[in-house]
Design an enzyme around this catalytic site. Sequence first.
Site, PDB file in Angstrom:
ATOM      1  CG  ASN A  10      -6.994   2.887  -2.468  1.00 44.29           C
ATOM      2  OD1 ASN A  10      -7.796   2.088  -2.956  1.00 44.29           O
ATOM      3  ND2 ASN A  10      -5.734   2.979  -2.875  1.00 44.29           N
ATOM      4  CG  HIS A  96      -2.676   3.422  -6.153  1.00 46.74           C
ATOM      5  ND1 HIS A  96      -1.788   2.413  -5.858  1.00 46.74           N
ATOM      6  CD2 HIS A  96      -3.004   4.001  -4.973  1.00 46.74           C
ATOM      7  CE1 HIS A  96      -1.600   2.388  -4.549  1.00 46.74           C
ATOM      8  NE2 HIS A  96      -2.322   3.340  -3.990  1.00 46.74           N
TER       9      HIS A  96
END
Length: 257
Positions: A10, A96
């Site tokens: 990420n 997230h």
Amino acid sequence: MSKKTFIIANWKCNPTTKKEADRIFKTVKEGINKTKKTQVVFCPPFVWIPSLISSENSGYALGAQNCHWENRGTFTGEVSPLMLKDLGCKYVIVGHSERRNYFGETDEIINRKIKTILKSNLIPILCIGEKEREDNEMGLIVEKQLKKDLDGILKSKIKDIIIAYEPIWAISKGAIGSGKPCLPDDAVKASLFIKKTLMTLYNRSTADKAVILYGGSVNSQNIFDYVKEESINGVLVGGASLQANDFIKIVKKTEEL
Ligand code: PGA
């Protein structure tokens, strides 16, 4: 879903130039070459995705860090799952903690996004986890998020969703996270709790098929402590995924398992 160990990079809102994105990607790609036991997924910012997609992408896949809950329409500034699919992405991170905290994403929004991602034949990587490192907090938050985020999602779809346990206090360098990784035993405890919750929400065979990852300050020093655990099917890596050499080591150590 692949039985391989997932290593998801990420990149968050980094790097700031295409040149640097290409450099990190090229270095990692050459460093890991072909993987056997791991499924590497790069999740760069939207704008770098096209230059990272290539036809001979054996051993790794591309994903996005976010998407809209509708596939088309009058939604200025949004990027839809179908657009990502058309580019060649296979995965989308959703929920997230940085999106929940800085951009006001609620469980209801996350639920809508997961449904559209699944409908678009992409794999959602659903992030859940508690803010504070306190007794009971993990169970309370994780259960609440799972119930709301998966509301109305059929049991047959659970095998097509990746669930990443990411305690906010363990995420590195952010304004909120402390950057202290979660003890492997606690990550195992959380992954088993996620399974148990899925068993209650669905049934045992559905829970057994779930893919559960850990994320938060994972690096080449501690990777083995997490991926060696049977109940942890991989990791989500933030900061260390931008350090090409560290990320290569993370993949190599997982391959050596
Ligand atoms: P970190 O980030 O590895 O930098 O802690 C993980 C994440 O936020 O996905």
